[in-house]
Design a protein around this motif. Structure first.
Motif, PDB file in Angstrom:
ATOM      1  N   UNK A 133      16.462  28.726  87.998  1.00 14.56           N
ATOM      2  CA  UNK A 133      16.180  27.567  87.134  1.00 14.56           C
ATOM      3  C   UNK A 133      16.375  28.007  85.694  1.00 14.56           C
ATOM      4  N   UNK A 134      17.167  27.246  84.937  1.00 15.31           N
ATOM      5  CA  UNK A 134      17.506  27.622  83.559  1.00 15.31           C
ATOM      6  C   UNK A 134      16.296  27.583  82.634  1.00 15.31           C
ATOM      7  N   UNK A 135      15.379  26.626  82.845  1.00 17.23           N
ATOM      8  CA  UNK A 135      14.226  26.522  81.943  1.00 17.23           C
ATOM      9  C   UNK A 135      13.019  26.011  82.715  1.00 17.23           C
ATOM     10  N   UNK A 136      11.860  26.112  82.082  1.00 11.67           N
ATOM     11  CA  UNK A 136      10.647  25.575  82.679  1.00 11.67           C
ATOM     12  C   UNK A 136      10.725  24.050  82.667  1.00 11.67           C
ATOM     13  N   UNK A 158      14.509  30.999  83.351  1.00 15.33           N
ATOM     14  CA  UNK A 158      14.932  31.142  81.953  1.00 15.33           C
ATOM     15  C   UNK A 158      16.080  32.134  81.799  1.00 15.33           C
ATOM     16  N   UNK A 159      16.546  32.336  80.600  1.00 13.51           N
ATOM     17  CA  UNK A 159      17.660  33.242  80.339  1.00 13.51           C
ATOM     18  C   UNK A 159      18.964  32.697  80.897  1.00 13.51           C
ATOM     19  N   UNK A 160      19.892  33.580  81.148  1.00 20.92           N
ATOM     20  CA  UNK A 160      21.196  33.207  81.700  1.00 20.92           C
ATOM     21  C   UNK A 160      21.194  33.466  83.200  1.00 20.92           C
ATOM     22  N   UNK A 161      22.138  32.852  83.896  1.00 20.71           N
ATOM     23  CA  UNK A 161      22.223  33.010  85.351  1.00 20.71           C
ATOM     24  C   UNK A 161      22.442  34.474  85.710  1.00 20.71           C
ATOM     25  N   UNK A 162      23.248  35.174  84.929  1.00 21.21           N
ATOM     26  CA  UNK A 162      23.552  36.560  85.233  1.00 21.21           C
ATOM     27  C   UNK A 162      22.499  37.531  84.704  1.00 21.21           C
TER      28      UNK A 162
END
Length: 191
Positions: A133-136, A158-162
């Motif tokens: 999940x990209x963000x909360x 959070x952060x990037x997928x990688x």
């Protein structure tokens, strides 16, 4: 006190002059109205498509590749930006049917100890299903969709997928379709 009556030919002339003035004013102010209408339309459309435009520009920046051709030897050098991870084809061949967007997340987990076997992914002795999940979410409740034949879910937040900022390993006994952040925090992995 005088009383003026407009009738007959005077009335018709008065209406014609009034209509002529209206037509002249309309012709004079028509370009101004068109410009104002276009400006308002552009502002409304920019508010509507603002997020789509930002995502499009962000994706263009991520996928920017610089290719240089060197004449003397016939070599070609390709420069990738720092944000795009360069993936090894052998590492990608082992990834079992999973969403294309999760492949960088799985490669990140592989560096952290994820094992890829024929029947699934294994992390710290659990058969896991990766979710990123990209963000909360705003209401701090995360929806988790996972298959039934797993032992745990590994959640990247959070952060990037990688390279996610937070990793959580949630065993199946504690899994629910909707979990709050407070419930998930106790399963945080420190890597």
């Amino acid at each position: 006190m005088r009383i003026y009556r407009i009738s007959g030919l005077t009335f018709i002339l008065f209406i014609l002059v009034f209509l002529a003035i209206l037509i002249v004013l309309f012709i004079l102010f028509l370009p101004l109205f068109i410009i104002i209408f276009l400006i308002i339309l552009i502002i409304i459309l920019s508010f509507i498509f603002k997020k789509k435009i930002k995502n499009f520009i962000r994706n263009l920046r991520k996928k920017k590749i610089k290719i240089e051709y060197i004449d003397s030897k016939g070599d070609i050098s390709i420069h990738f930006p720092k944000r795009i991870p360069i993936e090894n084809e052998e590492a990608n061949s082992n990834i079992i049917n999973i969403d294309e967007n999760l492949k960088p997340f799985i490669l990140y987990l592989k560096k952290k100890g994820l094992e890829i076997k024929e029947d699934g992914y294994y992390f710290k002795g659990y058969k896991v299903y990766p979710i990123y999940k990209k963000s909360y979410p705003l209401n701090e409740i995360i929806k988790l969709e996972y298959p039934e034949d797993i032992d745990a879910v590994i959640l990247g937040l959070k952060g990037e997928v990688y390279e996610p900022k937070f990793l959580y390993l949630i065993p199946k006994e504690f899994l629910k379709n909707r979990m709050s952040l407070d419930e998930i925090k106790r399963f945080k992995i420190d890597l």
